[in-house]
Design a protein around this motif. Structure first.
Motif, short mmCIF file in Angstrom:
data_model
loop_
_atom_site.label_atom_id
_atom_site.label_comp_id
_atom_site.label_asym_id
_atom_site.label_seq_id
_atom_site.Cartn_x
_atom_site.Cartn_y
_atom_site.Cartn_z
N SER A 79 4.04 44.77 -49.82
CA SER A 79 3.32 45.77 -50.58
C SER A 79 2.69 45.16 -51.83
O SER A 79 1.65 45.62 -52.29
CB SER A 79 4.23 46.94 -50.95
OG SER A 79 5.25 46.48 -51.82
N ARG A 94 -3.96 45.74 -48.04
CA ARG A 94 -5.17 46.05 -47.28
C ARG A 94 -4.82 46.51 -45.86
O ARG A 94 -5.40 47.48 -45.36
CB ARG A 94 -6.09 44.84 -47.23
CG ARG A 94 -7.39 45.11 -46.54
CD ARG A 94 -8.30 43.95 -46.57
NE ARG A 94 -9.55 44.29 -45.91
CZ ARG A 94 -10.45 43.44 -45.55
NH1 ARG A 94 -10.29 42.15 -45.79
NH2 ARG A 94 -11.53 43.82 -44.92
N VAL A 129 -3.49 50.03 -46.01
CA VAL A 129 -4.55 51.02 -46.18
C VAL A 129 -5.31 51.23 -44.87
O VAL A 129 -5.62 52.36 -44.48
CB VAL A 129 -5.51 50.60 -47.32
CG1 VAL A 129 -6.75 51.46 -47.35
CG2 VAL A 129 -4.79 50.64 -48.66
N GLU A 130 -5.62 50.14 -44.18
CA GLU A 130 -6.33 50.25 -42.90
C GLU A 130 -5.49 51.02 -41.88
O GLU A 130 -6.02 51.83 -41.11
CB GLU A 130 -6.68 48.86 -42.37
CG GLU A 130 -7.80 48.19 -43.12
CD GLU A 130 -8.08 46.78 -42.64
OE1 GLU A 130 -7.32 46.27 -41.77
OE2 GLU A 130 -9.04 46.17 -43.14
N GLN A 164 -3.20 53.28 -42.54
CA GLN A 164 -3.20 54.69 -42.94
C GLN A 164 -4.52 55.36 -42.56
O GLN A 164 -4.55 56.50 -42.10
CB GLN A 164 -2.97 54.80 -44.46
CG GLN A 164 -2.69 56.19 -44.93
CD GLN A 164 -1.36 56.73 -44.42
OE1 GLN A 164 -0.44 55.99 -44.10
NE2 GLN A 164 -1.27 58.04 -44.33
N TYR A 165 -5.64 54.64 -42.74
CA TYR A 165 -6.95 55.16 -42.37
C TYR A 165 -7.01 55.44 -40.87
O TYR A 165 -7.53 56.47 -40.44
CB TYR A 165 -8.05 54.17 -42.78
CG TYR A 165 -9.40 54.54 -42.26
CD1 TYR A 165 -10.15 55.56 -42.85
CD2 TYR A 165 -9.96 53.90 -41.15
CE1 TYR A 165 -11.39 55.93 -42.37
CE2 TYR A 165 -11.19 54.25 -40.65
CZ TYR A 165 -11.91 55.26 -41.27
OH TYR A 165 -13.14 55.61 -40.78
#
Length: 106
Positions: A13, A20, A23-24, A26-27
């Protein structure tokens, strides 16, 4: 064993590359959920979008009202100042003693 896994998660983290990827990931989850439940997401957009539009409308109306009130206050302030100066000018003329001219014959 569990503490070692937690340390690895903490390292990932704090690592920009790990952030990154997180985040990807989660997207991708959000995108998959939106494709699975389009009506739910559309209802969120309609409800919260409508709320945002209403809030923006009220905010702008409030700002216009405030501007109008400020303009009226400025006009009133100028009117009062002009009346005060007119009153003070007329009172100084009334209080001034009449000039006595000794050269005119009686």
């Amino acid at each position: 064993m569990a503490s070692q896994q937690e340390r690895e998660k903490d390292v990932q983290s704090t690592n920009p590359h790990g952030f990154r990827e997180m985040v990807e990931e989660q997207y991708k989850k959000i995108k998959e959920n939106a494709e699975t439940y389009p009506y739910v997401w559309a209802s969120y957009i309609v409800v919260y979008g409508g709320f945002a539009l209403w809030t923006t409308y009220r905010w702008r109306k409030l700002r216009k009202t405030e501007d109008r009130v400020r303009a009226l206050q400025e006009r009133l302030r100028n009117l009062v100042d002009s009346q005060d100066s007119a009153i003070s000018t007329s009172t100084t003329l009334e209080k001034a003693p009449p000039s006595i001219d000794k050269s005119s014959p009686k």
